[in-house]
Write an enzyme that holds these catalytic residues in place. Structure first.
Site, short mmCIF file in Angstrom:
data_model
loop_
_atom_site.label_atom_id
_atom_site.label_comp_id
_atom_site.label_asym_id
_atom_site.label_seq_id
_atom_site.Cartn_x
_atom_site.Cartn_y
_atom_site.Cartn_z
CG ASP A 101 58.53 26.04 50.27
OD1 ASP A 101 58.16 25.31 51.20
OD2 ASP A 101 59.72 26.28 50.04
CD GLU A 140 63.82 21.81 47.78
OE1 GLU A 140 63.24 22.88 47.59
OE2 GLU A 140 64.06 21.34 48.91
CD GLU A 194 61.63 27.83 54.49
OE1 GLU A 194 62.36 27.91 53.48
OE2 GLU A 194 61.00 26.80 54.81
#
Length: 711
Positions: A400, A321, A428
């Site tokens: 994720d 990323e 998240e």
């Protein structure tokens, strides 16, 4: 929603509930003063020296000052182990061995212990708990064990002083139990002070600098020691310019944090940039095989240990990323990790090298590319090539931190590498601490998963060699985690890291009894019952009203909160569901898909390969199936989607009603904050229900068999 100031915790409510705020207005979490009542009312003796023993002595002294007990240091001439135990004037003895330094009661317990187990059985963090001659005894071979023994007594309360108690030997199953803070020193223009933080700002940093007052950091260390955590990384794995300088110019700030956490046995780690030799050292390259780069890391690491002698090590996110890494120089991740490991080795430090690497510029048209495969493809060829002090940090699932995904096959594929399992306490993708979602049952499933089949080693066995790491859910909110009930996830992470075999329901009991302790016997009954009814199944409730059958995501891009079924469907991030008029799901089979199932060892590669044998909760993760495909319970995929989304919403309605039944039984500040969060959870669950059901009705054209309204 209330501001932090407006949410300050109020005084005693009309029925006498305990005020769980500290004097600074911060919630006491699972260590309110009342939790120390049993210890504070006794006569105690603490034997031993050192910073951690002083912490134990201070904790007991404060409790005794509140509850009328007393605490002493060992007498000038300790009794011999051969003398009888009668007449010992203490109710509680906490002592370090050897026996020559112990009072007579503790010495008698130690003699029996050594006969059964031998010296050294407790290790650096273990402790022995016994009840002997009307005295409760905690023995440890090192100061950390005494500290953990103290907090175990806090959990037990009065039961630690009952008439009978069998001797108990307690040792952590996982040596390194760590929390990663994704905290930024500077306020990042996109991710803010804390990336994926849902509880306010950082407790360490504020507006580009270390906080002047670290009192709350000390309170945090105390909470972590009480649940078993022994390491903290204090900055974001995405290392930006200011954060990179913590390794050099900002090292004094890291040392100040380490000084505050040290009395609770917490070692500090630091996330570093792989490009630091260029960004900080002025070198033309960060190539891990260049001598000048190796020398820079060795010299810099020596400086770190001169400032922080018990520094834990580095955390690295590389080639992921946008973060720099060894790929830029044609080197492997073993080359990169070993560079830092060699610099840390003389000081006993470790490098946590994250395995979160994937193509985040994927062509959504190309179904042969599979983000789930990435970690296995990158790292398993490197097994055996990492130094002994490299710990490869692997997310528990291959994607994720979704509410449901399979266990990462990397955890079964690298027997010659130390592996740590990474969980995400910050929610998240599980409601962002605006939704009740008790994650310990999910973590427990992962830890108990046997990659090689029933009877074989589990994920917990793999983690024992490397560690368990959680992404912290803490911020500067008065309730630590924003949602008071999300504190249970932080507590449960520490307890499961200490002992992965613990029952998540029993862990929740511990947290409830500590956090909502009451002065009158029997008072916690209705509170405990309501909290279990709300929290026990809350992870599965969240799963029911969000993405179905393991397909994942379907969240708003960027901030990841709330439903957006096609939000990521045509993006480069590799997070697709491939829904069309005929069916839904990702074909990851060896027969016709990406081949991801082949990364698992038998028997799971064959179980996941077959749509008939694949567990229903993971069906759409591994298979693209028609809407009429029958699940094991006899329902079709499309009807399952409708049923679970209606049911999940109704379960949130019930959650809110049960919480409203606690009005007047809890601290008003806690009650009001949870009520506000449940209102938001109900609103969001309705939106998830309606958007997901409408989407799949329009795709499939199949109506709900029960005739419920779909928009």
């Amino acid at each position: 929603m209330r501001t932090h100031e407006a949410a300050a915790i109020g005084p005693l409510d009309p029925v006498g509930a305990v005020n769980t705020a500290r004097s600074d207005g911060v919630h006491a979490a699972w260590l309110p003063p009342e939790a120390f009542g049993a210890i504070g009312a006794r006569h105690s003796l603490v034997c031993g020296d050192g910073v951690l023993v002083d912490t134990v002595r201070d904790e007991i002294s404060r409790a005794c000052a509140r509850y009328g007990g007393s605490t002493d240091r060992p007498p000038p001439r300790p009794a011999s182990p051969d003398r009888p135990a009668a007449g010992t004037p203490y109710d509680l003895v906490l002592a370090l061995v050897p026996a020559a330094l112990l009072p007579v009661t503790a010495a008698a317990v130690q003699v029996g212990y050594q006969r059964r187990h031998g010296a050294g059985a407790l290790g650096e963090e273990g402790f022995l708990l016994a009840r002997h001659a009307e005295v409760t005894v905690v023995l440890a071979e090192a100061p950390a064990g005494l500290l953990y023994g103290l907090f175990h007594l806090v959990r037990l309360g009065e039961s630690a002083f009952g008439l009978t108690r069998p001797t108990e030997l307690h040792r952590p199953a996982v040596r390194l139990r760590m929390l990663d803070h994704w905290d930024n020193v500077d306020v990042h223009p996109v991710t803010g002070q804390v990336e994926r933080g849902y509880a306010g700002g950082s407790i360490f940093w504020r507006d580009g600098a270390r906080r002047d007052d670290l009192t709350r950091v000390g309170a945090y260390g105390r909470l972590l020691a009480a649940c078993g955590v022994n390491a903290v990384s204090v900055n974001n794995v995405n290392v930006h310019a200011t954060e990179a300088r913590l390794l050099t110019d900002g090292l004094g700030d890291v040392a100040a944090i380490a000084d505050v956490l040290r009395p609770y046995g917490i070692r500090v780690h630091l996330s570093v940039s792989f490009a630091a030799p260029v960004a900080l050292g002025g070198l033309p390259t960060a190539d891990p095989l260049v001598d000048g780069v190796r020398t820079w890391w060795a010299d810099t690491t020596r400086d770190v240990y001169e400032s922080i002698p018990d520094f834990g090590g580095y955390v690295v996110k590389a080639d992921s990323e946008g973060q720099p890494g060894p790929f830029a120089y044609g080197r492997s991740h073993a080359d990169g990790a070993n560079l830092l490991a060699d610099a840390l080795a003389p000081f006993g430090g470790v490098v946590h090298w994250r395995a979160f690497i994937y193509d985040h510029r994927q062509d959504w048209r190309d179904r042969s590319t599979d983000r789930a495969r990435a970690a296995h493809d990158h790292f398993t060829p490197l097994d055996g090539r990492f130094r002994d002090n490299v710990i490869l940090q692997v997310k528990h699932g291959p994607m994720d931190f979704q509410p449901r995904e399979p266990v990462s096959p990397v955890l079964a594929a690298m027997p010659n590498t130390r592996l740590a399992v990474e969980f995400q306490a910050t929610q998240e993708y599980t409601g962002q601490q605006r939704h009740v979602c008790y994650l310990a049952p999910w973590w427990s499933e992962v830890l108990g998963f046997a990659p090689w089949g029933d009877g074989g080693p589990t994920v917990a066995d793999v983690a024992a060699g490397g560690g368990l790491v959680g992404v912290s859910n803490v911020g500067d909110d008065p309730f630590w985690t924003g949602h008071p009930l999300a504190q249970a996830n932080l507590y449960a992470f520490g307890r499961l890291a200490w002992d992965p075999r613990l029952d998540p329901v029993a862990v929740l009991d511990e947290w409830i009894d500590l956090t909502f302790v009451r002065p009158a016997p029997g008072c916690p009954g209705p509170v405990r019952r309501a909290l279990h009814a709300i929290m026990d199944d809350s992870w599965r409730t969240y799963e029911r009203y969000t993405a179905p059958l393991g397909v994942g995501f379907m969240v708003r891009p960027g901030h990841h909160y709330g439903p957006d079924v096609d939000g990521y469907e045509y993006t480069p991030w590799g997070t697709y569901h491939f829904a069309d008029r005929d069916g839904v799901g990702v074909d990851r089979t060896r027969t016709s898909g990406t081949g991801f199932t082949g990364q698992f060892p038998p028997p799971w590669r064959d179980v996941y390969e077959s749509p008939d044998r694949c567990p229903d909760e993971l069906l759409l993760f591994f298979h693209h199936v028609p809407y009429g495909h029958l699940l094991h319970d006899g329902s079709t995929v499309i009807q399952h989607i409708y049923d679970t989304h209606f049911a999940g919403y109704e379960q949130v309605v019930t959650m809110r009603r049960r919480w409203e039944g606690l009005a007047g039984r809890l601290d008003p500040g806690v009650y009001d904050r949870v009520r506000e969060r449940l209102d938001e959870q109900l609103r969001c669950a309705q939106e998830w229900r309606d958007q997901v059901n409408a989407y799949f009705f329009r795709k499939s054209g199949v109506p709900d068999a029960r005739g419920r309204p779909i928009h």
